[in-house]
Design a protein around this motif. Sequence first.
Motif, mmCIF file in Angstrom:
data_model
loop_
_atom_site.group_PDB
_atom_site.id
_atom_site.type_symbol
_atom_site.label_atom_id
_atom_site.label_comp_id
_atom_site.label_asym_id
_atom_site.label_seq_id
_atom_site.Cartn_x
_atom_site.Cartn_y
_atom_site.Cartn_z
ATOM 1 N N VAL A 68 -3.876 19.721 -21.642
ATOM 2 C CA VAL A 68 -2.724 19.667 -22.527
ATOM 3 C C VAL A 68 -1.717 18.768 -21.832
ATOM 4 C CG1 VAL A 68 -0.890 20.973 -23.663
ATOM 5 C CG2 VAL A 68 -3.152 22.007 -23.373
ATOM 6 N N SER A 69 -1.536 17.581 -22.410
ATOM 7 C CA SER A 69 -0.667 16.589 -21.785
ATOM 8 C C SER A 69 -1.219 16.287 -20.394
ATOM 9 C CB SER A 69 0.780 17.098 -21.758
ATOM 10 O OG SER A 69 1.649 16.127 -21.249
ATOM 11 N N ARG A 70 -0.427 16.478 -19.374
ATOM 12 C CA ARG A 70 -0.920 16.192 -18.017
ATOM 13 C C ARG A 70 -1.350 17.448 -17.269
ATOM 14 N NH1 ARG A 70 3.382 16.146 -13.846
ATOM 15 N NH2 ARG A 70 5.176 17.146 -14.772
ATOM 16 N N PHE A 71 -1.384 18.589 -17.972
ATOM 17 C CA PHE A 71 -1.740 19.856 -17.350
ATOM 18 C C PHE A 71 -3.165 20.251 -17.731
ATOM 19 C CE2 PHE A 71 2.862 19.903 -17.872
ATOM 20 C CZ PHE A 71 3.262 20.146 -16.569
ATOM 21 N N ILE A 72 -3.877 20.823 -16.773
ATOM 22 C CA ILE A 72 -5.226 21.321 -17.018
ATOM 23 C C ILE A 72 -5.173 22.844 -16.989
ATOM 24 C CG2 ILE A 72 -7.596 21.429 -16.171
ATOM 25 C CD1 ILE A 72 -7.133 18.623 -15.001
ATOM 26 N N TYR A 73 -5.675 23.439 -18.060
ATOM 27 C CA TYR A 73 -5.716 24.894 -18.190
ATOM 28 C C TYR A 73 -7.162 25.357 -18.080
ATOM 29 C CZ TYR A 73 -0.912 24.972 -19.840
ATOM 30 O OH TYR A 73 0.452 24.852 -19.927
ATOM 31 N N TYR A 74 -7.355 26.436 -17.367
ATOM 32 C CA TYR A 74 -8.667 27.072 -17.270
ATOM 33 C C TYR A 74 -8.595 28.438 -17.930
ATOM 34 C CZ TYR A 74 -10.450 23.545 -14.078
ATOM 35 O OH TYR A 74 -10.880 22.373 -13.538
ATOM 36 N N SER A 75 -9.691 28.819 -18.562
ATOM 37 C CA SER A 75 -9.777 30.146 -19.179
ATOM 38 C C SER A 75 -11.188 30.677 -18.987
ATOM 39 C CB SER A 75 -9.421 30.080 -20.661
ATOM 40 O OG SER A 75 -10.296 29.213 -21.343
ATOM 41 N N ALA A 76 -11.299 31.983 -19.061
ATOM 42 C CA ALA A 76 -12.611 32.618 -18.951
ATOM 43 C C ALA A 76 -13.435 32.286 -20.185
ATOM 44 C CB ALA A 76 -12.447 34.126 -18.806
ATOM 45 N N ASN A 77 -14.708 32.106 -19.988
ATOM 46 C CA ASN A 77 -15.643 31.916 -21.090
ATOM 47 C C ASN A 77 -16.186 33.308 -21.430
ATOM 48 O OD1 ASN A 77 -17.733 31.347 -22.812
ATOM 49 N ND2 ASN A 77 -18.560 29.671 -21.598
ATOM 50 N N TYR A 78 -15.473 34.019 -22.300
ATOM 51 C CA TYR A 78 -15.802 35.411 -22.603
ATOM 52 C C TYR A 78 -17.209 35.596 -23.160
ATOM 53 C CZ TYR A 78 -10.917 36.330 -21.614
ATOM 54 O OH TYR A 78 -9.703 36.421 -20.994
ATOM 55 N N PRO A 79 -17.695 34.736 -24.064
ATOM 56 C CA PRO A 79 -19.071 34.922 -24.546
ATOM 57 C C PRO A 79 -20.100 34.853 -23.405
ATOM 58 C CG PRO A 79 -17.879 33.465 -26.027
ATOM 59 C CD PRO A 79 -16.999 33.678 -24.816
ATOM 60 N N GLU A 80 -19.886 33.936 -22.461
ATOM 61 C CA GLU A 80 -20.823 33.822 -21.336
ATOM 62 C C GLU A 80 -20.700 35.031 -20.409
ATOM 63 O OE1 GLU A 80 -24.038 31.808 -19.669
ATOM 64 O OE2 GLU A 80 -22.980 31.469 -21.540
ATOM 65 N N MET A 81 -19.478 35.498 -20.185
ATOM 66 C CA MET A 81 -19.259 36.685 -19.363
ATOM 67 C C MET A 81 -19.958 37.887 -20.012
ATOM 68 S SD MET A 81 -15.695 38.656 -18.456
ATOM 69 C CE MET A 81 -15.541 39.375 -20.087
#
Length: 109
Positions: A68-81
């Motif tokens: 998002v713009s110059r920021f990188i966001y990480y999130s859990a991949n709930y389906p894989e978890m």
Amino acid sequence: MNIELATAALKALAHETRLRLFRTLVQAGPEGVCVADLAKQLATEANGSLSFHLKELSNAGLIQRRQVSRFIYYSANYPEMNALLGYLTEHCCAGAACSPTLPHCPPTP
């Protein structure tokens, strides 16, 4: 999920920093956390080491990233978890809940 994917996911989680990262992202919810905030929450630097651990979790399919713009966001991949949890549960005690009453399950301490 197959044994190769499960092994890769478990291998990625078998490190203290990566497990802490993953837990933080799971608790953060689907919106995720930007790298700078992740570093702050884990009291570490947003450097190559943090990037390495994020890459390992990403390669195992446990987390995802978005920019998002110059920021990188990480999130859990709930389906894989959930697939990993399902795989482990399915192959634990022949799909039955593990309890001391089942003869082939060791009692819990």
